[in-house]
Write a protein that holds these residues in place. Sequence first.
Motif, PDB file in Angstrom:
ATOM      1  N   SER A 192      -2.313   6.022   4.768  1.00 27.06           N
ATOM      2  CA  SER A 192      -3.355   6.446   3.271  1.00 27.06           C
ATOM      3  C   SER A 192      -3.307   7.021   2.269  1.00 27.06           C
ATOM      4  CB  SER A 192      -3.917   8.345   3.995  1.00 27.06           C
ATOM      5  OG  SER A 192      -4.478   8.932   3.599  1.00 27.06           O
ATOM      6  N   GLU A 193      -1.615   7.944   2.200  1.00 25.93           N
ATOM      7  CA  GLU A 193      -0.691   8.049   0.292  1.00 25.93           C
ATOM      8  C   GLU A 193      -1.175   6.623   0.103  1.00 25.93           C
ATOM      9  OE1 GLU A 193      -1.060  10.513  -0.585  1.00 25.93           O
ATOM     10  OE2 GLU A 193      -1.681  11.655   0.274  1.00 25.93           O
ATOM     11  N   ILE A 194      -0.175   5.198   0.690  1.00 22.85           N
ATOM     12  CA  ILE A 194      -0.381   4.033  -0.141  1.00 22.85           C
ATOM     13  C   ILE A 194      -2.035   3.588  -0.301  1.00 22.85           C
ATOM     14  CG2 ILE A 194      -0.087   1.917   0.569  1.00 22.85           C
ATOM     15  CD1 ILE A 194       2.039   2.254   2.288  1.00 22.85           C
ATOM     16  N   TYR A 195      -3.599   4.733   0.201  1.00 22.84           N
ATOM     17  CA  TYR A 195      -3.946   3.257   0.125  1.00 22.84           C
ATOM     18  C   TYR A 195      -4.697   3.891  -1.025  1.00 22.84           C
ATOM     19  CZ  TYR A 195      -9.519   2.151   0.741  1.00 22.84           C
ATOM     20  OH  TYR A 195     -10.514   2.274   0.582  1.00 22.84           O
ATOM     21  N   PRO A 255       0.505 -10.200 -10.059  1.00 26.47           N
ATOM     22  CA  PRO A 255       0.750 -10.951  -8.861  1.00 26.47           C
ATOM     23  C   PRO A 255       0.636 -10.254  -7.359  1.00 26.47           C
ATOM     24  CG  PRO A 255       2.260 -11.983 -10.226  1.00 26.47           C
ATOM     25  CD  PRO A 255       1.494 -10.760 -11.125  1.00 26.47           C
ATOM     26  N   PHE A 256       1.026  -8.449  -7.432  1.00 32.49           N
ATOM     27  CA  PHE A 256       0.860  -7.888  -6.292  1.00 32.49           C
ATOM     28  C   PHE A 256      -0.307  -7.292  -6.203  1.00 32.49           C
ATOM     29  CE2 PHE A 256       5.543  -7.709  -7.193  1.00 32.49           C
ATOM     30  CZ  PHE A 256       6.227  -8.492  -6.223  1.00 32.49           C
ATOM     31  N   LEU A 257      -1.165  -7.276  -6.886  1.00 35.90           N
ATOM     32  CA  LEU A 257      -2.673  -7.402  -6.620  1.00 35.90           C
ATOM     33  C   LEU A 257      -4.108  -8.051  -6.634  1.00 35.90           C
ATOM     34  CD1 LEU A 257      -2.082  -4.222  -9.871  1.00 35.90           C
ATOM     35  CD2 LEU A 257      -2.101  -3.823  -6.658  1.00 35.90           C
ATOM     36  N   LEU A 317      -2.001  -4.255   3.016  1.00 36.82           N
ATOM     37  CA  LEU A 317      -3.017  -3.355   3.571  1.00 36.82           C
ATOM     38  C   LEU A 317      -3.221  -2.950   5.135  1.00 36.82           C
ATOM     39  CD1 LEU A 317      -6.517  -2.093   1.063  1.00 36.82           C
ATOM     40  CD2 LEU A 317      -3.378  -0.962   0.959  1.00 36.82           C
ATOM     41  N   ALA A 318      -3.029  -4.264   5.164  1.00 32.82           N
ATOM     42  CA  ALA A 318      -3.140  -5.116   7.292  1.00 32.82           C
ATOM     43  C   ALA A 318      -1.112  -4.658   7.688  1.00 32.82           C
ATOM     44  CB  ALA A 318      -2.970  -6.350   7.320  1.00 32.82           C
ATOM     45  N   ILE A 319      -0.846  -4.418   7.058  1.00 33.18           N
ATOM     46  CA  ILE A 319       0.774  -4.289   7.048  1.00 33.18           C
ATOM     47  C   ILE A 319       1.207  -2.636   7.923  1.00 33.18           C
ATOM     48  CG2 ILE A 319       3.349  -4.544   6.754  1.00 33.18           C
ATOM     49  CD1 ILE A 319       2.766  -6.645   4.790  1.00 33.18           C
ATOM     50  N   GLU A 336       3.131   0.520  -4.916  1.00 33.13           N
ATOM     51  CA  GLU A 336       2.298   1.452  -3.969  1.00 33.13           C
ATOM     52  C   GLU A 336       1.574   0.419  -3.026  1.00 33.13           C
ATOM     53  OE1 GLU A 336       2.078   2.189  -9.008  1.00 33.13           O
ATOM     54  OE2 GLU A 336       2.218   0.730  -7.605  1.00 33.13           O
ATOM     55  N   LEU A 337       1.647  -0.654  -3.025  1.00 34.51           N
ATOM     56  CA  LEU A 337       1.156  -1.457  -1.810  1.00 34.51           C
ATOM     57  C   LEU A 337       2.385  -1.234  -0.400  1.00 34.51           C
ATOM     58  CD1 LEU A 337      -1.313  -2.770  -0.849  1.00 34.51           C
ATOM     59  CD2 LEU A 337       0.063  -5.502  -1.732  1.00 34.51           C
TER      60      LEU A 337
END
Length: 488
Positions: A360-363, A391-393, A402-404, A339-340
């Motif tokens: 937008s879709e990833i968010y 850990p990924f969350l 999200l910044a990437i 997801e991320l």
Amino acid sequence: MCGIAGAVGTPDTNNEVKRMLAALGHRGPDVCGTYLAEGLSIGNTLLKITGDMPQPLAGKGALVLNGEIFNFRELAAEKGIKTESDTEVLFTLIETRIKEGDSPINAVFSALSRVNGDYALAYILDGELVLARDPVGVKPLFYFVKRNTKKPEIIFASEKKAFSSQKDDIKPFPPGSIKSFNIRSGAVKEKSLEIKLPQKRLTQEREAVSLLKAALERAVEIRLTKTAGIAFSGGIDSVFLAALAKNIDPSIPLYAVGLPNSHDLAQAERAAEAIGLTASLKIRFLSPGEIEAAIPDVIYSTESIDPMKISIGLPLYFVAKAAKEEGKRVLLTGQGADELFGGYSRHESFLEEGPEVLDSEIYSDLRKISTINLERDDMVTMANSVELRVPFLDREVIRTGLAIHPELKVLKRDNLYIRKYILRKAAEGMLPPELLWKEKKAIQYGTGVQKVLDRFAREAGFSKREGNHIERYLKQVATDQGFDFIIR
């Protein structure tokens, strides 16, 4: 990790909460307790992992917590608190704000704003109930509110099965939300800890790799305990976690399940050897008979007959069962990486529509992950009294992820797509190329479970040509087991 429940406005409220906690006993087999004030009862059934403090905690108010506060030692040091209980630290933060004059909802908001953790909680004080859930919904929480009476009725619990059968309007408590209910006035207040897209974006690959790897190293480190293992399928997500964990615990156990000769078992063996953890790999061979026997348990734990939930839930159920049999109480998984970091094939088409569409879709995926994946995963692991950690969350991993820039997540090169590109680059140097760039089958196919379910459905007389044959088979199983609360 545990189960929590509470009620106000019901007949014999405290006994109702005790009944609910009994239905949640698998979530916390160690200690069970309740607290009653002004007809408002809250309770907890505890699985001891961090500290040894029974709940509810009571002072000016009372608190029950399901989850883990991973930075509790840093918060405790700031306040001069000597404890091994993350719940005690959180309770102290809340109660300190109460003593300084904050309202219950503001006190909870202030405390949780400083927390890096996964949680669902309830705090009560002076006729006010505050409920809160972590920003992505790693820990489940469901609630029922009835306001069309003079005295509001509010019930909450970690799983739907704890509710009385007549409660048809049970809803998931919104991730990242804090709500307060005043049982005297009926007033409802709300605050948000929702994750937001950062304004500053990481567009340089080297910087993004450095920050992401550092965040993941820390996320794994703070989630490891002496009773932890890793759900290991041999894909990039679980292998990266295992490689990071190996630096902290060289004997960290890896749990892989599947039918004999299945894709995931072969992949797990190759991956464990490649990262020097062959001795840590624990393989559990599944048989069709064992899968068939577990289907009712997975239907009951997930409270669903959705074929996708059951086919994915079954392998994780067996991983958690294998971990429990070896005395493990914590299981790390790679949930959230797709997801991320753009791991699904549909993310390729979103990139074609433009980077902002993929962004937008990833968010959106992250906002929906609790209902689609996390609640299922929590319930099948907790059916075995094993806590799920992701850990990924982690808070910092999410902020960094999200910044990437989206074009570093799904990279298009020579008309080919590389999904989770930046994650693979972060793992470069720790994993060999044959693992680093390899795509992996979805768990229900890689373990062989999907094929077994398909055969069971056909053998039960449900034609594949008529459609939904697995769902119809699962509905029959649920009916035969008397799971009316699931199929009605």
